[in-house]
Motif scaffolding. Structure first.
Motif, PDB file in Angstrom:
ATOM      1  N   ILE A   1      -6.334   6.462   1.731  1.00  0.00           N
ATOM      2  CA  ILE A   1      -7.119   7.335   2.605  1.00  0.00           C
ATOM      3  C   ILE A   1      -7.700   6.557   3.786  1.00  0.00           C
ATOM      4  O   ILE A   1      -8.433   7.095   4.607  1.00  0.00           O
ATOM      5  CB  ILE A   1      -8.257   8.024   1.842  1.00  0.00           C
TER       6      ILE A   1
ATOM      7  N   GLY B   1     -10.666   1.309   4.222  1.00  0.00           N
ATOM      8  CA  GLY B   1     -10.904  -0.022   4.776  1.00  0.00           C
ATOM      9  C   GLY B   1     -11.516  -1.034   3.831  1.00  0.00           C
ATOM     10  O   GLY B   1     -11.746  -2.186   4.195  1.00  0.00           O
ATOM     11  N   VAL B   2     -11.778  -0.623   2.587  1.00  0.00           N
ATOM     12  CA  VAL B   2     -12.400  -1.547   1.632  1.00  0.00           C
ATOM     13  C   VAL B   2     -11.512  -2.767   1.396  1.00  0.00           C
ATOM     14  O   VAL B   2     -11.968  -3.915   1.413  1.00  0.00           O
ATOM     15  CB  VAL B   2     -12.710  -0.837   0.298  1.00  0.00           C
TER      16      VAL B   2
ATOM     17  N   ILE C   1       0.848  -1.187   0.000  1.00  0.00           N
ATOM     18  CA  ILE C   1       0.000   0.000   0.000  1.00  0.00           C
ATOM     19  C   ILE C   1       0.887   1.242   0.000  1.00  0.00           C
ATOM     20  O   ILE C   1       1.858   1.337   0.758  1.00  0.00           O
ATOM     21  CB  ILE C   1      -0.949  -0.024   1.215  1.00  0.00           C
TER      22      ILE C   1
HETATM   23  S1  SF4 Z   1      -8.891   0.391  -0.345  1.00  0.00           S
HETATM   24 FE1  SF4 Z   1      -8.927   2.085   1.019  1.00  0.00          FE
HETATM   25  S2  SF4 Z   1      -7.721   1.402   2.773  1.00  0.00           S
HETATM   26 FE2  SF4 Z   1      -7.288  -0.012   1.125  1.00  0.00          FE
HETATM   27  S3  SF4 Z   1      -5.476   0.869   0.154  1.00  0.00           S
HETATM   28 FE3  SF4 Z   1      -7.188   1.678  -0.952  1.00  0.00          FE
HETATM   29  S4  SF4 Z   1      -7.596   3.583   0.063  1.00  0.00           S
HETATM   30 FE4  SF4 Z   1      -6.307   2.440   1.441  1.00  0.00          FE
END
Ligand code: SF4
Ligand SMILES: Cc1cc2nc3c(=O)[nH]c(=O)nc-3n(C[C@H](O)[C@H](O)[C@H](O)COP(=O)(O)O)c2cc1C
Ligand code: SF4
Ligand code: SF4
Ligand code: FES
Lengths: 168, 588
Positions: B541, B544-545, B535
């Motif tokens: 941001i 949490g998805v 990441i």
């Molecule tokens: S899905 Fe949301 S928490 Fe996961 S890396 Fe992307 S921005 Fe970050």
């Protein structure tokens, strides 16, 4: 289980054998019939067929072990066949198998503890346009996504729905 | 005047044979027995509550006449005239003429009826001109003429090898012996292809009619259709079609009143790809393990139960009736070079409109993929197309404008095969696809000969090593050496063609192999051992998805703060990569 005696052969099978006895190329057709009726090829059944059509047991086992379709083990009540033909592979057939592993806790060619489901891999069921595809108990599910699985398995019993909680 | 053949159909032949008896008596009274023949027909191609007479070779049909009119009709027949008021022109008008559809670039010969009729209703097939070719073959042509016609049409086997169909028939006919067999190969094992299934389910009679013509031409009494057990609907439809053909007198004893006896039965496969190979197929019908045997002897010399036998593919059979009906020059006017007629393809993989198409030989891949199948899914970049299944090869973009025919495909390292056409885009990894095909071929090798059994396994192991990041540049040479040995020494085409996908990928996508071997990278992310997901903190941001989607729950982080992937637990499924809307996940 394997050596269990067959008290009485199913009449449908006997009729079929009588009808086919004199025909050319009957061997594999008769074994298909056994599996259609009993779900798999129990040793006692193979022996019985061997006697009825006068074909050595070794020959029968030679056939059974050569062809992928014939099963020596009892499959689950609902058999899940996941397609791993080329089209399905490219569109994520692998993911379907690993998700089934997650949900059911069994790998390919295994049966769930309660005997409800078994998972097998097949090579192209001829619905490549719908890839990825799986078949449960004769019903075809196409354009599959991993997320569809809990709901689909739910059609076959609620225990799966409970499992689902842990996996979404 | 040519000899005249009169076919009489009466609604209930068991009760009244008035028309038949009248005409037979006339012929005898006039001593015309060597010029005019009268047959009782169980089928004429029309449905009616009143008698119908059909006269060949002119194919004149009379209906709606009374018993009193028969005298006039007979005079007309014996003097070569027609009685216009009873003429029926119904059938010739309704018979479909396959035509090139310039709008769609398709040309339907094999699929002429698929989707246009109820496959469980023989009358519909007949109404569209079905069984006319068979009637013509039996009553107007000598077996040698039929074979000549098929030979001159230029039809070549659609099951893979592309051998001349007419020549195969001729060789089998020339063999001595009374007992000969005809087989339809409906094993369709190529994973990712379903041309034959569609024909069998959509138009079973077209295959049966072809087989009857073939059986008649070669001199067989029995035919078998060897069909995959995985196609239950096709089996059901074929069984129904055979039953209604028997009922109509199109199969069985004295077909259409002739002295030709012929019947067809189904035999099921049992899930072994190698049984598509003809010697293995015959072993399987005979109730043995499906191990191929060396040729010679060829099936035409010693086939099923050691009798002369000829085998054609489903699609090949479906071409026969149109060739007999419209003639060899019509057929050979379609196509290019030594590839005549059309080919059915199952276009699958990453195209917008996957499906079954039929195009004249010589159509380009670009026309097939872009004009007919709508181009690449999601407008991604085309990478390659595989034809010929596990024994074929990948074709790169630079050949998209080449003509699709037997010779051209072979010249660029692939083959026509049975018609699977699998389109791959930039997200597909060639090494991974090679591994897939090799796994298939290794699983399906019958194990009888060592070049295939051992060579295939070694190839697979070598490629698995590469996709796991342990490859070595020496492996490329090793792959080439094993491939050569397999091509040269394997007993059947399965082993001989197993290396093809790898060799063609090495030819056109060598860079991808080098990428995997020297840089230990798989740019598509398909070879999981070679990718890392991480990441990018500046972009994340903290929604949490990804953490929710991760199947092994190895992504953690506080809400609204950059998240982190635990590389030790990550199974590299790519879910997070696909689900992050902020491009915060990097694949490297
Ligand atoms: S899905 Fe949301 S928490 Fe996961 S890396 Fe992307 S921005 Fe970050
Ligand atoms: C491993 C292997 C699998 C094959 N599978 C099929 C098949 O599924 N269907 C088919 O028609 N031909 C298949 N063939 C080709 C047949 O051996 C044979 O060439 C063909 O049926 C002849 O018919 P045709 O001349 O009409 O093509 C296969 C060949 C090999 C070596
Ligand atoms: S090449 Fe492979 S499939 Fe063919 S006979 Fe040898 S081991 Fe069997
Ligand atoms: S690649 Fe899969 S396992 Fe790895 S972090 Fe992403 S979602 Fe989780
Ligand atoms: S590849 Fe899965 S249905 Fe054909």
């Amino acid at each position: 289980m394997e050596t269990q005696q067959i008290a009485q052969l199913d009449k449908r099978l006997l009729d079929f054998i009588n009808e086919w006895k004199g025909k050319k190329g009957k061997e594999i057709m008769i074994l298909h019939k056994v599996q259609e009726i009993y779900g798999f090829l129990l040793r006692a059944l193979a022996m019985e067929v061997s006697r009825l059509i006068d074909l050595p047991l070794a020959k029968i086992y030679g056939i059974i072990t050569f062809y992928h379709i014939f099963k020596l083990k009892k499959p689950g009540k609902y058999q899940i066949s996941v397609c791993m033909g080329t089209a399905c592979y490219l569109k994520g057939g692998n993911d379907i198998i690993s998700e089934l592993e997650n949900i059911l806790g069994i790998g390919v060619n295994c049966v769930t503890e309660d005997g409800k489901f078994s998972v097998e891999v097949v090579r192209c069921v001829g619905c490549c346009g719908l890839a990825p595809v799986m078949i449960i108990h004769g019903k075809t599910y196409g354009n599959l996504k991993k997320g569809d699985l809990p709901k689909i398995l739910g059609e076959y019993g609620e225990s799966v729905l409970l499992d689902k909680e842990n996996h979404v | 005047m040519d000899n005249q053949y009169i076919f009489v159909w009466e609604p209930d032949p068991s009760k009244s044979k008035a028309v038949y008896n009248y005409l037979v008596k006339k012929v005898n009274d006039r001593n015309l027995g060597d010029k005019v023949e009268v047959f009782k027909s169980t089928y004429i191609g029309l449905t009616s509550s009143r008698p119908i007479i059909r006269i060949l070779p002119n194919d004149t049909i009379y209906k709606d006449f009374e018993q009193e009119d028969l005298g006039e009709i007979f005079e007309a027949i014996s003097s070569g005239r027609k009685v216009n008021r009873f003429l029926c022109e119904f059938e010739s008008k309704i018979a479909p003429v396959p035509e090139k559809d310039s709008h769609s670039k398709q040309f339907k010969i094999v699929l002429r009826n698929v989707g246009y009729l109820d496959p469980e209703n023989i009358d519909e097939y007949i109404r569209r001109g079905g069984y006319k070719a068979m009637e013509k073959a039996i009553f107007q042509m000598k077996p040698e003429e039929i074979i000549k016609e098929v030979k001159e049409s230029g039809l070549r086997g659609r099951g893979g090898a592309g051998f001349s169909t007419g020549l195969k028939w001729e060789l089998t006919r020339e063999e001595p012996g009374e007992e000969k067999y005809v087989i339809c190969n409906a094993d369709e094992g190529d994973p990712g292809a379903y041309m034959d299934r569609s024909v069998l389910e959509g138009d079973p009679h077209s295959v049966i009619e072809g087989m009857i013509i073939g059986g008649f031409a070669v001199g067989c009494k029995e035919g078998f259709i060897y069909i995959r057990a995985e196609y239950p609907l096709a089996i059901e439809r074929l069984e129904k079609a055979l039953a209604s053909a028997r009922e109509y007198g199109l199969l069985g004893k004295n077909i259409l009143g002739s002295d030709f006896n012929f019947d067809i039965e189904l035999r099921w496969g049992a899930g072994a790809f190698v049984c598509g190979e003809e010697t293995a197929l015959m072993a399987s019908i005979e109730g043995r393990r499906g191990n191929p045997t060396p040729r010679p002897p060829f099936p035409s010399q010693s086939g099923l139960w050691k009798k002369p036998t000829f085998i054609n593919n489903v699609e090949t059979w479906a071409n026969i009736a149109p060739i007999i009906e419209k003639g060899s020059s019509w057929f050979s006017s379609i196509g290019v070079g030594k590839s005549k007629g059309t080919k059915v393809f199952a276009v699958t993989g990453k195209v917008k409109n996957p499906g079954l198409i039929e195009v004249p030989m010589g159509t380009t891949l670009r026309e097939i993929i872009y004009d007919i199948s709508g181009g690449i899914l999601g407008d991604k970049k085309f990478k390659a197309v595989q034809t010929g299944g596990p024994g074929g090869g990948v074709i790169p973009e630079k050949f998209l404008d080449m003509s699709v025919d037997y010779e051209t495909l072979q010249s660029i390292g692939s083959m026509m095969g049975s018609g699977g056409l699998i389109v791959m885009d930039e997200d597909d990894c060639m090494v991974d696809v090679n591994k897939f095909y090799l796994q298939f071929s290794v699983d399906e090798s019958c194990g009888k000969c060592s070049p295939c059994r051992i060579g295939g396994k070694q190839l697979l192991d070598t490629i698995s090593k590469i996709t796991a990041g342990n490859g070595d540049m020496k492996d490329v040479q090793k792959i080439r050496n094993i491939s050569m040995a397999m091509q040269k020494a394997s007993l059947c085409a399965l082993g001989q063609t197993t290396p093809n996908p790898v060799l063609s990928a090495l030819q056109y996508f060598e860079n991808e192999y080098i990428e995997h071997i020297t840089h230990k990278k798989c740019l598509t992310g398909k070879c999981r051992d070679l990718v890392q997901y991480s990441i990018i903190p500046e972009k994340c941001i903290g929604c949490g998805v990804c953490a929710m989607k991760c199947p092994v729950k190895c992504i953690s982080g506080e809400k609204k703060k950059p998240h982190l992937i635990d590389g030790n637990k990550c199974v590299k499924c790519g879910e997070c990569f696909a689900s992050c809307k902020f491009s915060a996940i990097k694949r490297s």
